[in-house]
Design an enzyme around this catalytic site. Structure first.
Site, PDB file in Angstrom:
ATOM      1  N   CYS A  79       0.801  -1.217   0.000  1.00  0.00           N
ATOM      2  CA  CYS A  79       0.000   0.000   0.000  1.00  0.00           C
ATOM      3  C   CYS A  79       0.846   1.284   0.000  1.00  0.00           C
ATOM      4  CB  CYS A  79      -0.966  -0.067   1.167  1.00  0.00           C
ATOM      5  SG  CYS A  79      -2.532   0.687   0.791  1.00  0.00           S
ATOM      6  N   HIS A 177      -3.367  -5.584   1.590  1.00  0.00           N
ATOM      7  CA  HIS A 177      -2.620  -5.823   2.829  1.00  0.00           C
ATOM      8  C   HIS A 177      -2.510  -7.310   3.159  1.00  0.00           C
ATOM      9  CE1 HIS A 177      -2.066  -1.713   4.417  1.00  0.00           C
ATOM     10  NE2 HIS A 177      -3.111  -1.454   3.637  1.00  0.00           N
ATOM     11  N   GLU A 179      -0.403  -8.656   4.962  1.00  0.00           N
ATOM     12  CA  GLU A 179       0.054  -8.863   6.345  1.00  0.00           C
ATOM     13  C   GLU A 179      -1.113  -8.925   7.321  1.00  0.00           C
ATOM     14  OE1 GLU A 179      -0.125  -6.022   4.907  1.00  0.00           O
ATOM     15  OE2 GLU A 179      -0.280  -4.367   6.335  1.00  0.00           O
TER      16      GLU A 179
END
Ligand code: GLN
Length: 184
Positions: A79, A177, A179
Site C-alpha cells: 500500500c 494488505h 500482512e
C-alpha cells in the site's frame, strides 16, 4: 532471515507480526543507527505515504534506504510502501515533485493514490495471487496500479482487470494488505 521493518508511521506492527509469524528475526527501522544492522529483507508497511516520505527525508533514512533498494536488497511493500516505490504517481497536485527525495521512484509502475474513493475506501475481496486461488485481499484506502511501465514487471494479482500486486527484480509490492490476513 532478518527483516527490517520501516517503522516511522503506519501499520508497522502488523508488518512485524506478519514476518515474526514466518519465523523471521524482525527489527524496527526508526533511525539511521538502525541501518547499521545487517538484514535480508526490507518491509515497507501501509500507512500514509506522504507522511512516511517526509519522515524518511527528515530522519535521513531516505538516501541509505534508496541505495539498498537500488542495490538489490529484497523489498516487500504494501500500500503506502508501494506508493513510495512507484516510478510515477498519477496524483497531480498531491505528489510534491519539488521534493523527489521523499519518493524512492524505482518500481516501474504508475499508481493512483486512494483510487477507490472515500465510500469504497476499504473492502475485502478474494482472488488469485501468483496462480494460487482463494486468497483474501484487504484494500484500505488503497492505491491502484494504473499502468505497468516495463515488460519486466510480473503481475501477481488483479482486481477488475487492474494489477494489484507485482514483482520486479528485488521488489514485491501490493496495493492490498497481505500482512493482515497472513497470506501470502
Ligand atoms: N491512502 C494511503 C496513501 O496514499 C495508503 C493507504 C494504506 O497504506 N493503506 O498513502
Amino acid at each position: 532471515m532478518r527483516v527490517g521493518v520501516l517503522s516511522v508511521q503506519g501499520a508497522f506492527a502488523e508488518m512485524a507480526a506478519h514476518w515474526r509469524a514466518r519465523c523471521a528475526e524482525v527489527f524496527e527501522i526508526r533511525q539511521l543507527a538502525d541501518l547499521e544492522r545487517a538484514f535480508d529483507l526490507l518491509a515497507l508497511p501501509g500507512g500514509e505515504s506522504t507522511v512516511q516520505g517526509k519522515l524518511l527525508k527528515d530522519l535521513g533514512l531516505f538516501g541509505p534506504l534508496k541505495a539498498k533498494i537500488d542495490g538489490g536488497l529484497p523489498v516487500y511493500a504494501t500500500c503506502a510502501g508501494l506508493i513510495l516505490l512507484a516510478e510515477k504517481i498519477d496524483d497531480p497536485g498531491r505528489r510534491d515533485d519539488t521534493r523527489p527525495e521523499m519518493w524512492f521512484g524505482t518500481l516501474p509502475v504508475e499508481v493512483r493514490r486512494n483510487a477507490y474513493g472515500r465510500q469504497l475506501g476499504s473492502f475485502v475481496t478474494v482472488g488469485t495471487f501468483d496462480g494460487k486461488p482463494g486468497v483474501q485481499m484487504t484494500f484500505i484506502r488503497a492505491p491502484a496500479i494504473t499502468s505497468v511501465l516495463s515488460p519486466e514487471v510480473k503481475v501477481l494479482s488483479t482486481f477488475n482487470g487492474s494489477p494489484t500486486s507485482v514483482r520486479w527484480r528485488n521488489i514485491t509490492a501490493f496495493t492490498w494488505h497481505p500482512e493482515l490476513t497472513g497470506c501470502p
